[in-house]
Design a protein around this motif. Structure first.
Motif, mmCIF file in Angstrom:
data_model
loop_
_atom_site.group_PDB
_atom_site.id
_atom_site.type_symbol
_atom_site.label_atom_id
_atom_site.label_comp_id
_atom_site.label_asym_id
_atom_site.label_seq_id
_atom_site.Cartn_x
_atom_site.Cartn_y
_atom_site.Cartn_z
ATOM 1 N N LYS A 1 0.863 -1.182 0.000
ATOM 2 C CA LYS A 1 0.000 0.000 0.000
ATOM 3 C C LYS A 1 0.896 1.227 0.000
ATOM 4 O O LYS A 1 1.879 1.289 0.741
ATOM 5 N N ILE A 2 0.566 2.211 -0.832
ATOM 6 C CA ILE A 2 1.301 3.467 -0.882
ATOM 7 C C ILE A 2 0.612 4.436 0.077
ATOM 8 O O ILE A 2 -0.592 4.675 -0.037
ATOM 9 N N ASN A 3 1.351 4.981 1.031
ATOM 10 C CA ASN A 3 0.800 5.885 2.041
ATOM 11 C C ASN A 3 1.145 7.325 1.687
ATOM 12 O O ASN A 3 2.319 7.693 1.656
ATOM 13 N N VAL A 4 0.131 8.125 1.397
ATOM 14 C CA VAL A 4 0.319 9.523 1.009
ATOM 15 C C VAL A 4 -0.341 10.408 2.066
ATOM 16 O O VAL A 4 -1.562 10.371 2.222
ATOM 17 N N PRO A 5 0.466 11.192 2.812
ATOM 18 C CA PRO A 5 -0.127 12.087 3.814
ATOM 19 C C PRO A 5 -1.081 13.093 3.163
ATOM 20 O O PRO A 5 -0.876 13.512 2.017
ATOM 21 N N GLU A 6 -2.100 13.468 3.903
ATOM 22 C CA GLU A 6 -3.087 14.421 3.402
ATOM 23 C C GLU A 6 -2.398 15.709 2.959
ATOM 24 O O GLU A 6 -1.518 16.234 3.626
ATOM 25 N N GLY A 7 -2.792 16.194 1.788
ATOM 26 C CA GLY A 7 -2.245 17.436 1.256
ATOM 27 C C GLY A 7 -0.946 17.273 0.493
ATOM 28 O O GLY A 7 -0.422 18.245 -0.039
ATOM 29 N N GLN A 8 -0.413 16.056 0.422
ATOM 30 C CA GLN A 8 0.837 15.826 -0.303
ATOM 31 C C GLN A 8 0.544 15.329 -1.712
ATOM 32 O O GLN A 8 -0.476 14.700 -1.963
ATOM 33 N N ASP A 9 1.462 15.623 -2.624
ATOM 34 C CA ASP A 9 1.352 15.197 -4.010
ATOM 35 C C ASP A 9 2.547 14.309 -4.335
ATOM 36 O O ASP A 9 3.671 14.807 -4.434
ATOM 37 N N PRO A 10 2.349 13.008 -4.498
ATOM 38 C CA PRO A 10 3.481 12.107 -4.727
ATOM 39 C C PRO A 10 4.255 12.404 -6.007
ATOM 40 O O PRO A 10 5.404 12.028 -6.134
ATOM 41 N N GLU A 11 3.643 13.109 -6.953
ATOM 42 C CA GLU A 11 4.348 13.441 -8.194
ATOM 43 C C GLU A 11 5.398 14.523 -7.987
ATOM 44 O O GLU A 11 6.300 14.669 -8.794
ATOM 45 N N GLY B 1 7.657 15.224 -5.184
ATOM 46 C CA GLY B 1 8.483 15.062 -3.996
ATOM 47 C C GLY B 1 7.682 14.983 -2.716
ATOM 48 O O GLY B 1 7.807 15.830 -1.851
ATOM 49 N N CYS B 2 6.867 14.025 -2.593
ATOM 50 C CA CYS B 2 5.933 13.846 -1.486
ATOM 51 C C CYS B 2 6.657 13.703 -0.145
ATOM 52 O O CYS B 2 7.290 12.682 0.121
ATOM 53 N N GLU B 3 6.563 14.701 0.699
ATOM 54 C CA GLU B 3 7.151 14.677 2.040
ATOM 55 C C GLU B 3 6.366 13.706 2.917
ATOM 56 O O GLU B 3 5.165 13.828 3.062
ATOM 57 N N GLY B 4 7.058 12.706 3.462
ATOM 58 C CA GLY B 4 6.409 11.760 4.357
ATOM 59 C C GLY B 4 5.709 10.597 3.677
ATOM 60 O O GLY B 4 5.128 9.759 4.355
ATOM 61 N N CYS B 5 5.752 10.512 2.345
ATOM 62 C CA CYS B 5 5.155 9.361 1.659
ATOM 63 C C CYS B 5 5.932 8.101 2.027
ATOM 64 O O CYS B 5 7.146 8.128 2.225
ATOM 65 N N SER B 6 5.218 6.988 2.128
ATOM 66 C CA SER B 6 5.858 5.722 2.471
ATOM 67 C C SER B 6 5.154 4.589 1.748
ATOM 68 O O SER B 6 4.081 4.761 1.173
ATOM 69 N N ILE B 7 5.783 3.435 1.791
ATOM 70 C CA ILE B 7 5.186 2.230 1.236
ATOM 71 C C ILE B 7 5.162 1.179 2.343
ATOM 72 O O ILE B 7 6.160 0.992 3.040
ATOM 73 N N SER B 8 4.006 0.561 2.541
ATOM 74 C CA SER B 8 3.874 -0.525 3.513
ATOM 75 C C SER B 8 3.830 -1.836 2.743
ATOM 76 O O SER B 8 3.132 -1.944 1.743
ATOM 77 N N MET B 9 4.602 -2.818 3.219
ATOM 78 C CA MET B 9 4.641 -4.119 2.545
ATOM 79 C C MET B 9 4.429 -5.244 3.545
ATOM 80 O O MET B 9 4.836 -5.149 4.696
ATOM 81 N N GLU B 10 3.796 -6.287 3.057
ATOM 82 C CA GLU B 10 3.675 -7.552 3.757
ATOM 83 C C GLU B 10 4.128 -8.626 2.786
ATOM 84 O O GLU B 10 3.656 -8.676 1.659
ATOM 85 N N LEU B 11 5.071 -9.453 3.217
ATOM 86 C CA LEU B 11 5.506 -10.585 2.432
ATOM 87 C C LEU B 11 5.078 -11.826 3.204
ATOM 88 O O LEU B 11 5.439 -12.001 4.364
ATOM 89 N N ILE B 12 4.283 -12.675 2.569
ATOM 90 C CA ILE B 12 3.659 -13.814 3.250
ATOM 91 C C ILE B 12 4.104 -15.098 2.568
ATOM 92 O O ILE B 12 3.875 -15.288 1.369
ATOM 93 N N PHE B 13 4.721 -15.980 3.352
ATOM 94 C CA PHE B 13 5.224 -17.247 2.825
ATOM 95 C C PHE B 13 4.457 -18.396 3.455
ATOM 96 O O PHE B 13 4.343 -18.502 4.680
ATOM 97 N N GLU B 14 3.886 -19.244 2.614
ATOM 98 C CA GLU B 14 3.167 -20.440 3.083
ATOM 99 C C GLU B 14 4.189 -21.552 3.253
ATOM 100 O O GLU B 14 4.624 -22.139 2.281
ATOM 101 N N GLY B 15 4.590 -21.809 4.475
ATOM 102 C CA GLY B 15 5.570 -22.869 4.604
ATOM 103 C C GLY B 15 6.063 -23.081 5.995
ATOM 104 O O GLY B 15 5.706 -22.555 6.940
#
Length: 135
Positions: free
Chosen positions: A109-119, A121-135
């Motif tokens: 999921k791409i996290n964009v703070p309110e009022g920021q424009d990722p195009e 130089g989005c200040e505080g933008c982040s990416i959240s990741m989950e990697l899930i392994f069945e095993g």
């Protein structure tokens, strides 16, 4: 890496009741002395072992290319094809997911703070990741 230089947010590795190993983290997209996650194409590396122990991954590795600008059109231009992509979803609003390998799922999921424009130089933008392994 020394703890004071670590910039991952809420990083964890757990094994859930279903036996899945789940690694989660959030990474700022732009920070000093780090490779920037750009508003466009980005390449991410991945690897996993055969069980929940810390060990060498063998041939279970690869990469995927994520187009943050399209936030949902995750395109695997790599050695492992995307099997279930979420093309057309708004991945700034919901988690999108792709299977990277048999039994290995990526959610993001791409996290964009309110009022920021990722195009622009989005200040505080982040990416959240989950990697899930069945095993």
């Amino acid at each position: 890496m020394p703890d004071e230089q670590q910039t991952l947010i809420d990083a964890s590795i757990t094994v859930n009741d279903n036996g899945q190993t789940v690694m989660t983290f959030t990474k700022l997209m732009n920070e000093p002395d780090e490779l920037e996650i750009v508003y466009g194409l980005n390449r991410f590396l991945w690897a996993h072992g055969n069980d929940a122990t810390l060990a060498y991954h063998g041939s279970n590795l690869g990469y995927f290319t994520l187009d943050v600008a399209e936030a949902g059109a995750a395109v695997a231009e790599a050695d492992v094809p995307v099997k279930d992509d979420d093309e057309g979803l708004d991945c700034t609003a919901v988690f999108c997911e792709n299977e990277l390998d048999d039994g290995f799922l990526k959610r993001y999921k791409i996290n964009v703070p309110e009022g920021q424009d990722p195009e622009n130089g989005c200040e505080g933008c982040s990416i959240s990741m989950e990697l899930i392994f069945e095993g």
